[in-house]
Design an enzyme around this catalytic site. Sequence first.
Site, PDB file in Angstrom:
ATOM      1  CG  ASP A  52     -15.021 -56.526  11.474  1.00  0.00           C
ATOM      2  OD1 ASP A  52     -16.035 -56.284  12.150  1.00  0.00           O
ATOM      3  OD2 ASP A  52     -13.958 -55.897  11.585  1.00  0.00           O
ATOM      4  CG  ASP A  98     -12.499 -51.589  16.782  1.00  0.00           C
ATOM      5  OD1 ASP A  98     -13.161 -52.642  16.909  1.00  0.00           O
ATOM      6  OD2 ASP A  98     -12.249 -51.068  15.691  1.00  0.00           O
TER       7      ASP A  98
HETATM    8  C1  GLA Z   1     -13.177 -53.264  12.890  1.00  0.00           C
HETATM    9  C2  GLA Z   1     -12.367 -54.204  13.766  1.00  0.00           C
HETATM   10  C3  GLA Z   1     -10.931 -53.718  13.833  1.00  0.00           C
HETATM   11  C4  GLA Z   1     -10.358 -53.611  12.432  1.00  0.00           C
HETATM   12  C5  GLA Z   1     -11.237 -52.732  11.569  1.00  0.00           C
HETATM   13  C6  GLA Z   1     -10.809 -52.767  10.114  1.00  0.00           C
HETATM   14  O1  GLA Z   1     -13.286 -51.994  13.450  1.00  0.00           O
HETATM   15  O2  GLA Z   1     -12.917 -54.308  15.031  1.00  0.00           O
HETATM   16  O3  GLA Z   1     -10.165 -54.590  14.626  1.00  0.00           O
HETATM   17  O4  GLA Z   1     -10.261 -54.898  11.884  1.00  0.00           O
HETATM   18  O5  GLA Z   1     -12.578 -53.154  11.618  1.00  0.00           O
HETATM   19  O6  GLA Z   1     -11.593 -51.946   9.320  1.00  0.00           O
END
Ligand code: GLA
Length: 635
Positions: free
Chosen positions: A381, A443
């Site tokens: 991430d 997301d």
């Molecule tokens: C980010 C990512 C998600 C998930 C969350 C976990 O938002 O984009 O896909 O992995 O972190 O905290």
Amino acid sequence: MLHAATVSLDDLDLSTMTSGWGKAQKNLSITQKPLVIAGHKFDRGVGTHADSDFFVQLDGKAKLFTANVGVDDAAGNDQAAVEFFIYGDNRELWHSGVCKWKQPPHQCRIDLKGIESLELVATAAGGSVSYDHADWAGAMIEFDGKTPVAKAPEPVKEEAVILTPPPPTAPGINGPKIYGVHPGSPFLYRIPCTGERPITFSTENLPADLILDRESGIISGKLSVAGTNDVILRARNSHGESQRNFRIVVGNTLALTPPMGWNSWYIHYNRVSQAVMRQAADQMIGSGMADYGYQYVNIDDCWMKKRGDAPYRDADGAVLPNWNFPDMKGLADYIHGKGLKAGLYTSPGPWTCGGYTGAWQHEATDARKFAEWGFDFLKYDWCSYGSVAGGHTLADLQKPYQLMWGELQKVDRDVVFNLCQYGMGDVWKWGGTVGNCWRTTGDLGLERGSRLPGFYNIAFSNARHDEYAHPGAWNDPDYILIGWVGDAHGMGEGKKTTLTPNEQYSYMSMWSLMAAPLIFSGDMAKLDPFTLNILCNSEVIAVDQDTLGRQAKILRQTGTEFVLVKELEDGSKAVGLFNLAAHPAKLTVSWNDLGISGKQMVRDLWRQKDLGKFRKEYAAEVPRHGVAFIKIMAK
Ligand code: GLA
């Protein structure tokens, strides 16, 4: 003679008007400025933002709808483009054509006689929704009978029809036809195969260093010499036999086709545990998903120690899992025991998005630890890295990924590397040099829908980067959220998806056409037959996994239709005709647009059925938010 009465659109209850950004405004633009289109000021009207939808209940006696529509001057950006549509009883009555910033208003004057349901739509005209401030200026309805009232959209009633016939009882080998592995790394591959078990597997030309378990179809071993091995996989049961070519490329590139699997995030969030991960692996086999090529079982965030729960690392600096994960190695072994692969997540910052230990300044140690435990996939991430990055230049954006990619190349396992930095720095242009797939957007689970559910926006955006996808390097539009999923806004418990059956067909079709990683993130313990039908259609998956590794190109995109075309290895083309409108529509693809000519066989991929030969074009009646997903082959 009595004069008809009039009602201004702004006098209706606007709370049911959807808006892609902000809230629809009475007599003001979406940003609460006076309504102005190319210098023309309007005292009354409604300001909204694409994508926007509004329903008005009439009684068949309304007479006229009049309005001036266009992009509000306050949009302030020449990227703004909106297209307005008006529907009466699900039939298109009018559309504006594309309206751009600073263009004079389009006037519409529409006869409403006989209409009972009026729908006003403002779309992003096939582009991004940014700056799309859409005005229904001076909009009025003239009526004779009952006063028009705003109404909530009718709940959509669609039967969840399973379009795909069940697989035959005789074996059918699925999965990629090409598979990459690094020399010297452990090799593990479970032959995806449908059909009644017991099935006996065999191979031809399998390199001597690999062993096949004939009962499970799991191939394991280690290949040390770089090169190409053309293997034939065979499966037999009492009903018949199946075979498939399988090319093993021992070299530098992993993920020669997009990764397929499951990820814990959207169902388990911070409730994730070793127990649910094991259960997911069991279900991947038990549900039959693995027989279609799903193989990664991936833990997302929240497996490490949470901030405040020190110690975070052991005396050697190795990251410590939290009490939900007492045995990381045991978990990976368990997953591998089924012929599946294990994945996990971390962030290059000191803390992950969920506030758990990140890899900052421990990249080498963590890469080694992940490999030692036996993980095969790492999602990396960005969260909290911004605070230590030192800047926001392209080099700053690339640095953490270069670093971890470098560390992963040093371990003696194949670890597929998934970047998750939401598209910053046009990651599609460089993601392939430091990883195997990269998220192109924020997301999906947080994406707000308006006229269409959120996944469409993600797809429209991801689809624009087709030229950067190739074997080993894929655009990642995020997970497949169907079945039972928890609301990402509150890390909620699983609930049945609100996507309609047709939207789910569209979702899976778009992901396959875009050569996206096919990672399901709903509840593995609640896989119903309809969800499995969406996830497990061998011909749909074959489009995603096609050896050529092309991502579909956008052939056409308007406010009401979206057409994707993917070139396939055998010279055929997969085409998705997506209907974005709230009612059925006829969608057409012509051979001319596709650059082909002559007789072509058209196959319906969801129904796995030939539709016949066509000479010039193919047209289909496509349901609301649905798709015609076809393959076109020269005959
Ligand atoms: C980010 C990512 C998600 C998930 C969350 C976990 O938002 O984009 O896909 O992995 O972190 O905290």
